[in-house]
Design a protein around this motif. Sequence first.
Motif, short mmCIF file in Angstrom:
data_model
loop_
_atom_site.label_atom_id
_atom_site.label_comp_id
_atom_site.label_asym_id
_atom_site.label_seq_id
_atom_site.Cartn_x
_atom_site.Cartn_y
_atom_site.Cartn_z
N GLY A 66 0.85 -1.24 0.14
CA GLY A 66 -0.03 0.10 -0.13
C GLY A 66 1.06 1.41 -0.08
O GLY A 66 0.62 2.15 -0.94
N ARG A 67 1.93 1.30 0.76
CA ARG A 67 2.79 2.31 0.81
C ARG A 67 3.25 2.66 -0.77
O ARG A 67 3.64 3.65 -0.89
N LEU A 68 3.85 1.43 -1.15
CA LEU A 68 4.39 1.55 -2.47
C LEU A 68 3.41 2.33 -3.52
O LEU A 68 3.67 3.07 -4.39
N ALA A 69 2.23 1.70 -3.43
CA ALA A 69 1.20 2.24 -4.35
C ALA A 69 0.87 3.87 -4.27
O ALA A 69 0.85 4.50 -5.06
N ARG A 70 0.96 4.32 -2.73
CA ARG A 70 0.62 5.56 -2.67
C ARG A 70 1.86 6.49 -2.76
O ARG A 70 1.79 7.58 -3.25
N SER A 71 3.14 5.79 -2.93
CA SER A 71 4.34 6.75 -3.11
C SER A 71 4.64 6.85 -4.70
O SER A 71 5.06 7.82 -4.99
N MET A 72 4.30 6.01 -5.65
CA MET A 72 4.45 6.01 -7.04
C MET A 72 3.97 7.10 -7.66
O MET A 72 2.62 7.55 -7.46
N VAL A 73 4.52 7.64 -8.71
CA VAL A 73 4.04 8.57 -9.74
C VAL A 73 3.85 7.87 -10.87
O VAL A 73 4.66 7.20 -11.70
N LEU A 74 2.59 7.87 -11.40
CA LEU A 74 2.27 6.84 -12.39
C LEU A 74 1.25 7.60 -13.54
O LEU A 74 0.38 8.31 -13.04
N GLU A 75 1.61 7.48 -14.53
CA GLU A 75 0.72 7.94 -15.85
C GLU A 75 0.58 7.02 -16.62
O GLU A 75 1.41 6.26 -17.19
N VAL A 76 -0.93 6.75 -16.86
CA VAL A 76 -1.19 5.72 -17.78
C VAL A 76 -1.98 6.35 -19.04
O VAL A 76 -3.27 6.75 -18.90
N ASN A 77 -1.13 6.51 -19.93
CA ASN A 77 -1.99 6.75 -21.32
C ASN A 77 -1.42 5.72 -22.32
O ASN A 77 -1.29 4.47 -22.03
N ALA A 78 -0.97 6.36 -23.44
CA ALA A 78 -0.72 5.33 -24.65
C ALA A 78 0.55 4.36 -23.92
O ALA A 78 0.71 3.40 -24.19
N SER A 79 1.34 5.18 -23.41
CA SER A 79 2.29 4.74 -22.55
C SER A 79 2.46 4.58 -21.24
O SER A 79 1.70 5.62 -20.46
N ILE A 80 2.98 3.87 -20.45
CA ILE A 80 2.79 3.52 -19.12
C ILE A 80 4.18 4.27 -18.19
O ILE A 80 5.19 3.87 -18.49
N LEU A 81 4.17 5.36 -17.64
CA LEU A 81 5.30 5.97 -17.16
C LEU A 81 5.22 5.84 -15.66
O LEU A 81 4.50 6.28 -14.95
N LEU A 82 6.09 5.04 -15.11
CA LEU A 82 6.34 4.93 -13.49
C LEU A 82 7.52 5.67 -13.17
O LEU A 82 8.53 5.59 -13.60
N ASP A 83 7.19 6.60 -12.10
CA ASP A 83 8.35 7.62 -11.63
C ASP A 83 9.15 7.96 -13.07
O ASP A 83 10.38 8.15 -12.75
N GLY A 84 8.41 8.55 -14.08
CA GLY A 84 9.20 9.01 -15.07
C GLY A 84 9.70 8.02 -16.13
O GLY A 84 9.95 8.48 -17.28
N GLU A 85 9.67 6.54 -15.79
CA GLU A 85 10.43 5.64 -16.85
C GLU A 85 9.26 4.82 -17.62
O GLU A 85 8.02 4.58 -17.06
N ASP A 86 9.49 4.87 -18.68
CA ASP A 86 8.40 4.19 -19.76
C ASP A 86 8.45 2.58 -19.32
O ASP A 86 9.78 1.99 -19.77
#
Length: 214
Positions: free
Chosen positions: A57-77
């Motif tokens: 749960g802590r991991l989920a709350r801490s991550m920066v996630l963008e879900v578009n055509a690409s998935i960016l996790l903490d800025g990494e594709d």
Amino acid sequence: MRLIAIDGPGGSGKSTVSKALALRLGLERLDTGAMYRAVALLALRRGVDVHDGPALGRLARSMVLEVNASILLDGEDVSSTIRTGDVDAAVSLVSRHPEVREELVKRQRQWADRHGGGIVEGRDIGSVVFPDATLKIYLTASASVRAMRRAREFDARGEVDPDVVSTTRESIERRDEIDSTRHDSPLLIADGAVVIDSTSRTVAEVVDEIAAML
Ligand code: DC
């Protein structure tokens, strides 16, 4: 707000159908499976135990996630990294935990508010995340067809090795079992959902059928 919920097991055609439907209707689409996969990837990378709900749960709350055509996790594709066998094996275990689900469901609702609706695909979208969705679809297909589709995704050349199909089928069935029997938000046919079996139908046929319901 116009919200279309598309739920169903792995390989049922949810992603392909929702992408085509989003194009057809000019709506945004959210792949919630990618969000659970991102948490599983992060857990594997940080060595967090897939049975430790509070830590996940802590991991989920801490991550920066963008879900578009690409998935960016903490800025990494991570669009392709989240689809590897390691993540496949871990994701159902990670997504069982209420601490993880609570955070991702909150983000899914925020996404819909920001976009004024859209097409959201997953396992619990019509049952838990958006029980008042405009339209709820439960997409399914036979286990052998689902395994064949997934195996084809792994092999872009389209030459499907029968051994790969049979291990893929085992992995899909293992995930179905965990996803359907978990305590929090199991995979099920939501109240009011329309069931579509895509076993022997093309993507275009399924998309036409859904579009006709709107
Ligand atoms: O759709 P997919 O195969 O990418 O989903 C990966 C896993 O994520 C799936 O096995 C269960 C979990 N999941 C979930 O628990 N709830 C959702 N709404 C979407 C996916």
